[in-house]
Design a protein around this motif. Structure first.
Motif, PDB file in Angstrom:
ATOM      1  N   ALA A   7      51.286  48.406  42.471  1.00  0.00           N
ATOM      2  CA  ALA A   7      51.635  48.518  41.224  1.00  0.00           C
ATOM      3  C   ALA A   7      50.827  47.374  40.756  1.00  0.00           C
ATOM      4  CB  ALA A   7      52.989  48.098  40.849  1.00  0.00           C
ATOM      5  N   VAL A   8      50.720  46.084  41.278  1.00  0.00           N
ATOM      6  CA  VAL A   8      50.054  45.116  40.652  1.00  0.00           C
ATOM      7  C   VAL A   8      48.383  45.399  40.791  1.00  0.00           C
ATOM      8  CG1 VAL A   8      48.968  42.633  41.270  1.00  0.00           C
ATOM      9  CG2 VAL A   8      51.213  43.093  41.428  1.00  0.00           C
ATOM     10  N   SER A   9      47.892  46.147  41.623  1.00  0.00           N
ATOM     11  CA  SER A   9      46.726  46.766  41.786  1.00  0.00           C
ATOM     12  C   SER A   9      46.407  47.738  40.624  1.00  0.00           C
ATOM     13  CB  SER A   9      46.253  47.250  43.093  1.00  0.00           C
ATOM     14  OG  SER A   9      45.018  47.837  43.032  1.00  0.00           O
ATOM     15  N   ALA A  10      47.389  48.605  40.405  1.00  0.00           N
ATOM     16  CA  ALA A  10      47.150  49.432  39.184  1.00  0.00           C
ATOM     17  C   ALA A  10      46.977  49.185  37.796  1.00  0.00           C
ATOM     18  CB  ALA A  10      48.340  50.817  39.470  1.00  0.00           C
ATOM     19  N   PHE A  11      48.142  48.116  37.729  1.00  0.00           N
ATOM     20  CA  PHE A  11      48.389  47.876  36.363  1.00  0.00           C
ATOM     21  C   PHE A  11      48.023  46.308  36.035  1.00  0.00           C
ATOM     22  CE2 PHE A  11      51.751  50.904  37.391  1.00  0.00           C
ATOM     23  CZ  PHE A  11      51.333  51.998  36.524  1.00  0.00           C
ATOM     24  N   CYS A  12      47.763  45.378  36.662  1.00  0.00           N
ATOM     25  CA  CYS A  12      47.616  44.238  36.531  1.00  0.00           C
ATOM     26  C   CYS A  12      45.995  43.746  36.891  1.00  0.00           C
ATOM     27  CB  CYS A  12      48.510  43.333  37.242  1.00  0.00           C
ATOM     28  SG  CYS A  12      50.467  43.445  36.821  1.00  0.00           S
ATOM     29  N   PHE A  13      45.801  43.476  38.178  1.00  0.00           N
ATOM     30  CA  PHE A  13      44.499  43.148  38.499  1.00  0.00           C
ATOM     31  C   PHE A  13      44.168  43.863  39.965  1.00  0.00           C
ATOM     32  CE2 PHE A  13      47.428  39.882  39.569  1.00  0.00           C
ATOM     33  CZ  PHE A  13      47.427  39.576  40.916  1.00  0.00           C
ATOM     34  N   PRO A  14      42.842  44.166  40.332  1.00  0.00           N
ATOM     35  CA  PRO A  14      42.595  45.035  41.630  1.00  0.00           C
ATOM     36  C   PRO A  14      42.941  43.944  42.821  1.00  0.00           C
ATOM     37  CG  PRO A  14      40.676  44.299  40.418  1.00  0.00           C
ATOM     38  CD  PRO A  14      41.709  43.925  39.497  1.00  0.00           C
ATOM     39  N   VAL A  15      43.609  44.779  43.633  1.00  0.00           N
ATOM     40  CA  VAL A  15      43.840  44.069  44.930  1.00  0.00           C
ATOM     41  C   VAL A  15      42.801  44.586  45.938  1.00  0.00           C
ATOM     42  CG1 VAL A  15      45.442  43.885  46.846  1.00  0.00           C
ATOM     43  CG2 VAL A  15      46.244  43.792  44.559  1.00  0.00           C
ATOM     44  N   TYR A  16      41.735  44.021  46.394  1.00  0.00           N
ATOM     45  CA  TYR A  16      40.816  44.501  47.058  1.00  0.00           C
ATOM     46  C   TYR A  16      41.183  44.858  48.421  1.00  0.00           C
ATOM     47  CZ  TYR A  16      38.131  42.950  42.930  1.00  0.00           C
ATOM     48  OH  TYR A  16      37.509  42.566  41.712  1.00  0.00           O
ATOM     49  N   ASN A  17      42.188  44.342  48.956  1.00  0.00           N
ATOM     50  CA  ASN A  17      42.363  44.729  50.317  1.00  0.00           C
ATOM     51  C   ASN A  17      43.369  45.787  50.370  1.00  0.00           C
ATOM     52  OD1 ASN A  17      42.739  44.754  53.164  1.00  0.00           O
ATOM     53  ND2 ASN A  17      43.820  42.781  53.256  1.00  0.00           N
ATOM     54  N   SER A  18      43.051  46.847  49.935  1.00  0.00           N
ATOM     55  CA  SER A  18      43.819  48.206  49.818  1.00  0.00           C
ATOM     56  C   SER A  18      44.349  48.544  51.407  1.00  0.00           C
ATOM     57  CB  SER A  18      42.959  49.365  49.051  1.00  0.00           C
ATOM     58  OG  SER A  18      41.979  49.611  49.779  1.00  0.00           O
ATOM     59  N   GLY A  19      43.693  48.208  52.153  1.00  0.00           N
ATOM     60  CA  GLY A  19      44.077  48.587  53.565  1.00  0.00           C
ATOM     61  C   GLY A  19      45.319  47.909  53.985  1.00  0.00           C
ATOM     62  N   MET A  20      45.797  46.764  53.315  1.00  0.00           N
ATOM     63  CA  MET A  20      46.910  46.044  53.535  1.00  0.00           C
ATOM     64  C   MET A  20      48.146  47.012  52.773  1.00  0.00           C
ATOM     65  SD  MET A  20      48.372  42.273  52.041  1.00  0.00           S
ATOM     66  CE  MET A  20      48.636  43.299  50.699  1.00  0.00           C
TER      67      MET A  20
END
Length: 235
Positions: free
Chosen positions: A194-207
């Protein structure tokens, strides 16, 4: 080699298709040449193999009350994976709705015993902090805001029921611990997503994906091993 080691190896052998499909996803899905339909298929494939794992345990497993709820939760999760991977705004809403249904199935599966209100209060505090953080990102997206409130309530309730057997509870077991870790990892995975989708990108999507698959595996193992314990006790 003792019987406990043999049992663990046997379970790992049964889980081999799931583990292999997870590895295949991490190798092929990130490739830029991988079409989106293939990425969606690879994302839900490990969850479908968890369903197969449950069904390979024998006829008696179908008679256990947790099994249909677990299978329904996994199938809703697999469908949610497909819609989330397609990634348009509308499909993302559909995906979250399906995951909400999966959480309802898991809540139903874990049941209300023990109630453990202290664990519930602890998770309400965490969920409130999560909501306050996420609401800042959804300030200009009112429909998503209300959907997020409902979804967070569902996943919070699921985490409460998953952890009720161990959190602030001295009568814990390894099976209950699997459920607790699985429920908590599912919360972590969804929070990060949710943070990656609505706040800021989380680059370690594999996690995000790794914690999600581990969570689903542990929830499955907790329900399956609960069933096996019941059967052994009856014998």
């Amino acid at each position: 080699m003792n019987s406990a080691t043999l049992m663990v190896l046997k379970e790992l052998f049964k889980l081999a298709p799931f583990l292999l499909s997870v590895g295949i996803y991490f190798v092929l899905a990130p490739q830029s040449t991988c079409p989106i339909w293939m990425r969606a298929f690879l994302k839900c494939l490990p969850i479908l193999f968890l369903c197969m794992y449950i069904l390979t345990l024998g006829v008696n497993v179908h008679m256990h009350s947790k099994t249909p709820k677990l299978l329904a939760g996994l199938l809703f999760s697999a469908a949610g994976d497909v819609f989330r991977t397609l990634s348009t705004q509308l499909y993302h809403i559909h995906g979250n709705s399906l995951f909400g249904l999966a959480h309802i199935c898991y809540i139903w599966m874990f049941g209300l015993k023990p109630l453990n209100l202290l664990a519930g209060l602890f998770l309400v505090i965490i969920g409130t902090v999560y909501l306050l953080f996420l609401s800042r990102c959804l300030r200009d997206q009112k429909p998503f805001q209300w959907a997020a409130y409902i979804y967070i309530s569902l996943i919070g309730a699921m985490a409460w029921r998953a952890s009720a057997g161990t959190l602030f509870n001295r009568n814990w077991s390894w099976v209950k611990l699997f459920a607790t870790i699985g429920g908590m990892l599912l919360v972590v995975s969804d929070f990060t997503s949710a943070v990656s989708a609505f706040c800021f990108p989380v680059y370690n999507s594999g996690m995000i994906t790794a914690t999600y698959y581990i969570a689903q595996m542990l929830i499955t193992l907790s329900a399956v091993n609960t069933r096996n314990t019941i059967v052994r006790n009856r014998k």
